[in-house]
Scaffold this active site. Structure first.
Site, PDB file in Angstrom:
ATOM      1  N   HIS A 115       0.853  -1.190   0.000  1.00  0.00           N
ATOM      2  CA  HIS A 115       0.000   0.000   0.000  1.00  0.00           C
ATOM      3  C   HIS A 115       0.885   1.235   0.000  1.00  0.00           C
ATOM      4  O   HIS A 115       1.945   1.253   0.612  1.00  0.00           O
ATOM      5  CB  HIS A 115      -0.889   0.020   1.254  1.00  0.00           C
ATOM      6  CG  HIS A 115      -2.063   0.930   1.128  1.00  0.00           C
ATOM      7  ND1 HIS A 115      -1.982   2.284   1.377  1.00  0.00           N
ATOM      8  CD2 HIS A 115      -3.322   0.695   0.728  1.00  0.00           C
ATOM      9  CE1 HIS A 115      -3.160   2.826   1.170  1.00  0.00           C
ATOM     10  NE2 HIS A 115      -3.999   1.897   0.774  1.00  0.00           N
ATOM     11  N   ASP A 131      -7.980  -5.155  -0.203  1.00  0.00           N
ATOM     12  CA  ASP A 131      -8.456  -6.005  -1.306  1.00  0.00           C
ATOM     13  C   ASP A 131      -8.140  -7.477  -1.123  1.00  0.00           C
ATOM     14  O   ASP A 131      -8.644  -8.307  -1.874  1.00  0.00           O
ATOM     15  CB  ASP A 131      -7.840  -5.499  -2.624  1.00  0.00           C
ATOM     16  CG  ASP A 131      -8.394  -4.132  -2.968  1.00  0.00           C
ATOM     17  OD1 ASP A 131      -7.620  -3.173  -3.084  1.00  0.00           O
ATOM     18  OD2 ASP A 131      -9.634  -4.018  -3.067  1.00  0.00           O
TER      19      ASP A 131
HETATM   20  C1  SDX Z   1      -6.179   0.213  -2.962  1.00  0.00           C
HETATM   21  O1  SDX Z   1      -4.252   4.693  -2.014  1.00  0.00           O
HETATM   22  C2  SDX Z   1      -5.240   4.088  -1.404  1.00  0.00           C
HETATM   23  O2  SDX Z   1      -5.677   4.440  -0.339  1.00  0.00           O
HETATM   24  C3  SDX Z   1      -5.845   2.913  -2.182  1.00  0.00           C
HETATM   25  C4  SDX Z   1      -6.877   2.089  -1.432  1.00  0.00           C
HETATM   26  C5  SDX Z   1      -8.153   2.871  -1.197  1.00  0.00           C
HETATM   27  O3  SDX Z   1      -8.874   2.543  -0.231  1.00  0.00           O
HETATM   28  O4  SDX Z   1      -8.472   3.762  -2.043  1.00  0.00           O
HETATM   29  O5  SDX Z   1      -6.363   1.653  -0.181  1.00  0.00           O
HETATM   30  C6  SDX Z   1      -7.307   0.867  -2.242  1.00  0.00           C
HETATM   31  O6  SDX Z   1      -5.935   0.555  -4.097  1.00  0.00           O
HETATM   32  C7  SDX Z   1      -5.318  -0.794  -2.238  1.00  0.00           C
HETATM   33  C8  SDX Z   1      -4.128  -1.317  -3.099  1.00  0.00           C
HETATM   34  C9  SDX Z   1      -4.637  -2.411  -4.047  1.00  0.00           C
HETATM   35  N1  SDX Z   1      -3.588  -2.773  -4.996  1.00  0.00           N
HETATM   36  C10 SDX Z   1      -2.952  -3.971  -4.953  1.00  0.00           C
HETATM   37  O7  SDX Z   1      -3.131  -4.812  -4.065  1.00  0.00           O
HETATM   38  C11 SDX Z   1      -1.988  -4.217  -6.117  1.00  0.00           C
HETATM   39  C12 SDX Z   1      -0.671  -4.778  -5.566  1.00  0.00           C
HETATM   40  N2  SDX Z   1      -0.011  -3.707  -4.780  1.00  0.00           N
HETATM   41  C13 SDX Z   1       1.065  -2.983  -5.480  1.00  0.00           C
HETATM   42  O8  SDX Z   1       0.858  -2.778  -6.866  1.00  0.00           O
HETATM   43  C14 SDX Z   1       1.543  -1.741  -4.685  1.00  0.00           C
HETATM   44  O9  SDX Z   1       1.797  -2.165  -3.411  1.00  0.00           O
HETATM   45  C15 SDX Z   1       0.667  -0.493  -4.653  1.00  0.00           C
HETATM   46  C16 SDX Z   1       0.302  -0.020  -6.001  1.00  0.00           C
HETATM   47  C17 SDX Z   1      -0.565  -0.725  -3.845  1.00  0.00           C
HETATM   48  C18 SDX Z   1       1.492   0.599  -3.955  1.00  0.00           C
HETATM   49  O10 SDX Z   1       2.569   0.827  -4.749  1.00  0.00           O
HETATM   50  P1  SDX Z   1       3.638   2.025  -4.444  1.00  0.00           P
HETATM   51  O11 SDX Z   1       3.341   2.677  -3.149  1.00  0.00           O
HETATM   52  O12 SDX Z   1       3.724   2.876  -5.667  1.00  0.00           O
HETATM   53  O13 SDX Z   1       4.943   1.229  -4.222  1.00  0.00           O
HETATM   54  P2  SDX Z   1       5.911   0.738  -5.385  1.00  0.00           P
HETATM   55  O14 SDX Z   1       5.124   0.161  -6.505  1.00  0.00           O
HETATM   56  O15 SDX Z   1       6.884   1.836  -5.684  1.00  0.00           O
HETATM   57  O16 SDX Z   1       6.693  -0.488  -4.660  1.00  0.00           O
HETATM   58  C19 SDX Z   1       7.722  -0.207  -3.711  1.00  0.00           C
HETATM   59  C20 SDX Z   1       8.530  -1.492  -3.648  1.00  0.00           C
HETATM   60  C21 SDX Z   1       8.983  -1.969  -5.056  1.00  0.00           C
HETATM   61  O17 SDX Z   1      10.150  -2.762  -4.875  1.00  0.00           O
HETATM   62  P3  SDX Z   1      11.615  -2.034  -5.133  1.00  0.00           P
HETATM   63  O18 SDX Z   1      11.620  -1.685  -6.635  1.00  0.00           O
HETATM   64  O19 SDX Z   1      11.637  -0.800  -4.247  1.00  0.00           O
HETATM   65  O20 SDX Z   1      12.598  -3.124  -4.772  1.00  0.00           O
HETATM   66  O21 SDX Z   1       7.706  -2.562  -3.132  1.00  0.00           O
HETATM   67  C22 SDX Z   1       7.507  -3.552  -4.148  1.00  0.00           C
HETATM   68  C23 SDX Z   1       7.875  -2.914  -5.472  1.00  0.00           C
HETATM   69  O22 SDX Z   1       8.355  -3.908  -6.379  1.00  0.00           O
HETATM   70  N3  SDX Z   1       6.089  -3.934  -4.103  1.00  0.00           N
HETATM   71  C24 SDX Z   1       5.641  -5.174  -4.320  1.00  0.00           C
HETATM   72  C25 SDX Z   1       4.249  -5.103  -4.134  1.00  0.00           C
HETATM   73  N4  SDX Z   1       3.909  -3.840  -3.825  1.00  0.00           N
HETATM   74  C26 SDX Z   1       5.044  -3.111  -3.817  1.00  0.00           C
HETATM   75  N5  SDX Z   1       6.289  -6.326  -4.659  1.00  0.00           N
HETATM   76  C27 SDX Z   1       5.490  -7.424  -4.794  1.00  0.00           C
HETATM   77  N6  SDX Z   1       4.146  -7.446  -4.615  1.00  0.00           N
HETATM   78  C28 SDX Z   1       3.500  -6.300  -4.290  1.00  0.00           C
HETATM   79  N7  SDX Z   1       2.186  -6.321  -4.118  1.00  0.00           N
END
Ligand code: SDX
Length: 428
Positions: free
Chosen positions: A306, A363
């Site tokens: 998140h 989710d």
């Molecule tokens: C919602 O914003 C809100 O409030 C949203 C929400 C709401 O109520 O409106 O809470 C609802 O959208 C919840 C999130 C649902 N999405 C998912 O479950 C999809 C999977 N999650 C990821 O795509 C990710 O965690 C996000 C999009 C939710 C957040 O991404 P960020 O904050 O932009 O973080 P990032 O993509 O820059 O990741 C940071 C690091 C990376 O690794 P490094 O390159 O730094 O080594 O964390 C890793 C990412 O690769 N990472 C993950 C991951 N999420 C982040 N690696 C594997 N699996 C994951 N799920």
């Protein structure tokens, strides 16, 4: 004397005011930065940027705290209903019994959809995703319910808000029935908001739907947990589109489109698709965990991570409890719940997930609850949208009434080619 931050650029030092929120959050106010220094800030995805002051929802991502108008979401999930929480978000206070009754009557009065909209649904391509249908239908509401000049702006806003809150639920159930070739079930005056939705979805002449109070309670909690979440992607879309002073239906339609994304509200559908893949591959988690850890692999473990929560999403915890309660009652085992629990257990001990502060978010379990309620997979994000509607509306209203309101128009840093002349075709 308010605190300031000092910025030194080209040998000159500038004092920038520091803004402090009611929960002690601090921000550097850069609203005069370009005028003072000629500089802008660069912050892809607005990871470090607040776009407004808001009094609606407070999230503490480090401590896993979520409050709507100061009330912890755990207490609302336990004691409130979705309609009462909607009133709280939009009006800023809990309603008296009389106010709640009036609000419920208004929602009932506006729960029908214009009959001409049925043709709209009937001719929509059957392969369309329900989120695409919903955003189109919400945008179309302005055409079916045009602005009435004699109404004051406040009256116009109040009736538009009530129409949206009540009709979105009816339109979602209507499109589900039409797309299955079933007769549309109309809303009933004697049912509550959530019970009406379940009845419109599942009632049929040959198998009348028996209102299941456990399912109604679970759906109320599901929608309460989704009702608002400060400046998330879809809410920011509603605020940005709304800042151009377009009608509320169009701004909400933009929010629905943003929520559709698999990294945002579409994740609830993506989680169940991922759990199904694991189930069909024999239940082995490691191949999926290995892909999630691989930085060169775009695969993400859906339902984990998140932007704000760097600990367990408090909504995910409540959702997990409701899943167990509902599935326990239905006594139908869902293999995906067992896989989700194993995945959570393994991931929470995995160094990669620990190092990246990746925990289950809202989710992760919500799709399993929706399955237990009989909601089809392609409508999971529509369920999120119905829940988020009061949040979008309250955030839109707050920005609409904000004395500091400006049309949203971010700047950029240009990195393209410098000036060059047009080259005639014969010389290319
Ligand atoms: C919602 O914003 C809100 O409030 C949203 C929400 C709401 O109520 O409106 O809470 C609802 O959208 C919840 C999130 C649902 N999405 C998912 O479950 C999809 C999977 N999650 C990821 O795509 C990710 O965690 C996000 C999009 C939710 C957040 O991404 P960020 O904050 O932009 O973080 P990032 O993509 O820059 O990741 C940071 C690091 C990376 O690794 P490094 O390159 O730094 O080594 O964390 C890793 C990412 O690769 N990472 C993950 C991951 N999420 C982040 N690696 C594997 N699996 C994951 N799920």
């Amino acid at each position: 004397m308010s605190e300031t931050a000092r910025l030194t650029v080209d040998g000159k030092t500038f004092e920038l005011p520091i803004v402090v929120g009611s929960e002690g959050e601090r921000a550097i106010d850069i609203s005069r930065l370009r005028r003072q220094t000629g500089l802008v800030t660069l912050d892809p995805g607005f990871v470090n940027t607040a776009n407004c002051r808001s009094a609606i929802t407070f999230v503490d991502g480090e401590r896993g705290v979520l409050r709507y108008r100061g009330i912890p979401v755990e207490q609302l999930a336990e004691h409130s209903t979705f309609v009462e929480t909607t009133y709280l978000l939009i009006n800023g206070r809990l309603p008296t019994q009389e106010q709640l009754n009036q609000f419920s009557v208004l929602l009932n009065d506006h729960s029908m959809v214009h009959e001409d909209m049925r043709a709209f649904f009937e001719h929509y391509p059957r392969s369309a995703h329900p989120m695409g249908i919903l955003s189109s239908m919400v945008n179309a509401l302005r055409a079916f319910y045009p602005k009435i000049p004699e109404r004051s702006q406040e009256e116009e806003i109040n009736i538009t808000v009530t129409r949206l809150l009540s009709k979105v639920r009816t339109m979602a159930a209507m499109s589900y029935k039409i797309f299955r070739g079933h007769r549309v079930v109309l809303p009933r005056h004697d049912l509550t908001y959530a019970a009406n939705f379940l009845n419109m979805m599942f009632d049929s002449p040959v198998r009348p739907y028996i209102i299941d109070e456990e399912a109604v309670t679970a759906l109320n909690i599901f929608w309460i947990l989704h009702a608002d979440h400060e400046q998330n992607c879809s809410t920011s879309a509603v605020r940005l589109v709304g800042s151009a002073r377009v009608n509320l239906y169009a701004a909400i339609s933009a929010g629905i489109c943003a929520l559709w994304g698999p990294l945002h509200g579409g994740a609830n559908q993506a989680v169940v698709e991922m759990l199904n893949q694991i189930h069909e591959a024999g239940g082995d988690l490691e191949p999926f965990l290995a892909r999630a850890r691989d930085r060169n692999d775009p695969f993400r473990l859906m339902g984990f991570g998140h932007r704000v929560y760097k600990t367990y999403d408090p909504r995910g915890r409540i959702m997990k409890e409701v899943c167990h309660r509902i599935l326990g009652k239905i006594t139908r085992k869902d293999p995906l719940l067992e896989i989700a629990q194993r995945l959570e257990e393994v991931a929470l001990k995995d160094p990669y997930f620990i190092d990246h502060n990746l925990y289950p978010n809202i989710d992760f379990y919500s799709g399993i609850l929706l399955r237990a309620l009989g909601i089809p997979l392609n409508m999971f994000t529509v369920m999120f949208a119905i829940g988020r509607l009061p949040g979008w509306i309250s955030q839109w209203k707050e920005s609409f009434e904000d004395p500091d309101w400006k049309i949203s128009r971010p700047r950029q840093i240009y990195v393209g080619p410098q000036k060059q002349d047009y080259v005639p075709m014969k010389d290319r």
